[in-house]
Write an enzyme that holds these catalytic residues in place. Structure first.
Site, PDB file in Angstrom:
ATOM      1  CG  HIS A  69       7.496  54.927  37.800  1.00  0.00           C
ATOM      2  ND1 HIS A  69       6.260  54.400  38.112  1.00  0.00           N
ATOM      3  CD2 HIS A  69       8.176  54.989  38.959  1.00  0.00           C
ATOM      4  CE1 HIS A  69       6.208  54.176  39.415  1.00  0.00           C
ATOM      5  NE2 HIS A  69       7.359  54.514  39.961  1.00  0.00           N
ATOM      6  CB  THR A  71      11.414  55.422  41.813  1.00  0.00           C
ATOM      7  OG1 THR A  71      10.074  54.950  41.649  1.00  0.00           O
ATOM      8  CG2 THR A  71      11.438  56.527  42.859  1.00  0.00           C
ATOM      9  CG  HIS A 153      13.354  48.680  40.569  1.00  0.00           C
ATOM     10  ND1 HIS A 153      13.986  49.416  41.556  1.00  0.00           N
ATOM     11  CD2 HIS A 153      12.024  48.728  40.867  1.00  0.00           C
ATOM     12  CE1 HIS A 153      13.073  49.880  42.395  1.00  0.00           C
ATOM     13  NE2 HIS A 153      11.872  49.477  42.004  1.00  0.00           N
ATOM     14  CB  THR A 155       7.523  48.254  40.436  1.00  0.00           C
ATOM     15  OG1 THR A 155       8.520  48.582  41.405  1.00  0.00           O
ATOM     16  CG2 THR A 155       6.520  47.287  41.061  1.00  0.00           C
TER      17      THR A 155
HETATM   18  P1  2AM Z   1       9.211  51.455  43.062  1.00  0.00           P
HETATM   19  O1  2AM Z   1      10.129  52.532  42.585  1.00  0.00           O
HETATM   20  O2  2AM Z   1       9.908  50.241  43.493  1.00  0.00           O
HETATM   21  O3  2AM Z   1       8.147  51.123  42.072  1.00  0.00           O
HETATM   22  C1  2AM Z   1       5.356  55.438  44.660  1.00  0.00           C
HETATM   23  O4  2AM Z   1       5.153  54.645  45.775  1.00  0.00           O
HETATM   24  C2  2AM Z   1       6.642  55.063  43.959  1.00  0.00           C
HETATM   25  O5  2AM Z   1       7.758  55.399  44.774  1.00  0.00           O
HETATM   26  C3  2AM Z   1       6.763  53.607  43.643  1.00  0.00           C
HETATM   27  O6  2AM Z   1       7.224  53.526  42.338  1.00  0.00           O
HETATM   28  C4  2AM Z   1       7.709  53.071  44.682  1.00  0.00           C
HETATM   29  O7  2AM Z   1       8.493  51.965  44.407  1.00  0.00           O
HETATM   30  C5  2AM Z   1       8.532  54.267  45.044  1.00  0.00           C
HETATM   31  N1  2AM Z   1       8.862  54.260  46.467  1.00  0.00           N
HETATM   32  C6  2AM Z   1       8.001  54.207  47.508  1.00  0.00           C
HETATM   33  N2  2AM Z   1       8.650  54.280  48.680  1.00  0.00           N
HETATM   34  C7  2AM Z   1       9.970  54.365  48.385  1.00  0.00           C
HETATM   35  C8  2AM Z   1      11.156  54.469  49.159  1.00  0.00           C
HETATM   36  N3  2AM Z   1      11.130  54.504  50.493  1.00  0.00           N
HETATM   37  N4  2AM Z   1      12.334  54.521  48.515  1.00  0.00           N
HETATM   38  C9  2AM Z   1      12.387  54.477  47.175  1.00  0.00           C
HETATM   39  N5  2AM Z   1      11.298  54.394  46.385  1.00  0.00           N
HETATM   40  C10 2AM Z   1      10.104  54.339  46.974  1.00  0.00           C
END
Ligand code: 2AM
Length: 221
Positions: A69, A71, A153, A155
């Site tokens: 996904h 975010t 992005h 992950t």
């Molecule tokens: P990602 O978007 O880089 O993959 C659950 O942990 C999801 O939320 C993951 O997909 C993670 O990273 C994202 N995530 C976790 N902490 C975050 C933060 N402080 N800011 C933005 N995205 C975050």
């Protein structure tokens, strides 16, 4: 009020449709496999291993975590500032549940994370939080001046002990270096051109962006 806060998700984002998840995982594995065998990569192996002469199997190095996904807003069930405002934003509410086409324009790895860069359209940027790039200002000084959406992005995997939030920070760092004009000789590969940015940071800019259908939704559990 408390009830409303409880209803906020862990995060909002675009979730790749099941049919393309597998395809992107394969593309990612192919990239890692190819990178692993490049002389240029082997020359900088120490960035990953900390020791000369030691080998690394990139396909095993990154651990996948869950559904692929992109975010948009990390809410942590409402603990993060601006979560409620984001959830109530009319653009967010009306897009919720609909399918978008995301454009993947680059693949990158660092000793911490592997990811795919997502280049957002104007319409998709309406769902992008205004402060997403500034949040990491302390980690990447130049990131604050990068355009909105630069952090977007997917992950693809994280090294043991690394949290996925690092992927976006790593991407911003590479983009900041790119902006400063710090780039070596690009290596032309089948998928695109590969550039080394030092300290184990590699980015492959795709010749043909990959379009993936993804549903804008949220994740709770
Ligand atoms: P990602 O978007 O880089 O993959 C659950 O942990 C999801 O939320 C993951 O997909 C993670 O990273 C994202 N995530 C976790 N902490 C975050 C933060 N402080 N800011 C933005 N995205 C975050």
């Amino acid at each position: 009020v408390q009830h409303e806060e409880l209803s906020l998700p862990l995060y909002f984002g675009w979730f790749l449709l099941p049919a393309v998840q597998e395809k992107i995982r394969c593309t990612s594995m192919d990239f890692l496999k190819t990178l692993d065998t490049l002389e240029a990569f082997k020359k900088h192996l120490i960035d990953f291993t900390g020791k000369a002469e030691k080998e690394v199997d990139l396909e095993q190095y990154y651990k996948a975590n869950g559904t692929l996904h992109c975010t948009t807003k990390f809410c942590n069930y409402g603990k993060v500032e601006g979560s409620k405002e984001y959830a109530q934003n009319p653009a967010v509410r009306s897009a919720y549940g609909s399918v978008f086409e995301l454009s993947l324009t680059a693949l990158f790895v660092t000793p911490r994370t592997a990811g795919a860069r997502v280049s957002l359209t104007e319409e998709q940027l309406l769902l992008w939080p205004a402060d997403a790039e500034k949040e990491v200002e302390s980690a990447v000084a130049a990131a604050a001046s990068l355009p909105q959406g630069s952090r977007a992005h997917i992950t693809l995997g994280c090294a043991e002990g690394t949290e996925p939030v690092q992927t976006g920070v790593d991407l911003l760092q590479i983009l900041a270096l790119q902006k400063e004009g710090q780039q070596g000789e690009p290596l032309e590969m089948e998928l695109g051109s590969l550039i080394y940015y030092g300290e184990g940071r590699w980015m492959l800019t795709l010749r043909e962006p990959i379009a993936v259908p993804a549903c804008f939704s949220s994740f709770y559990a």
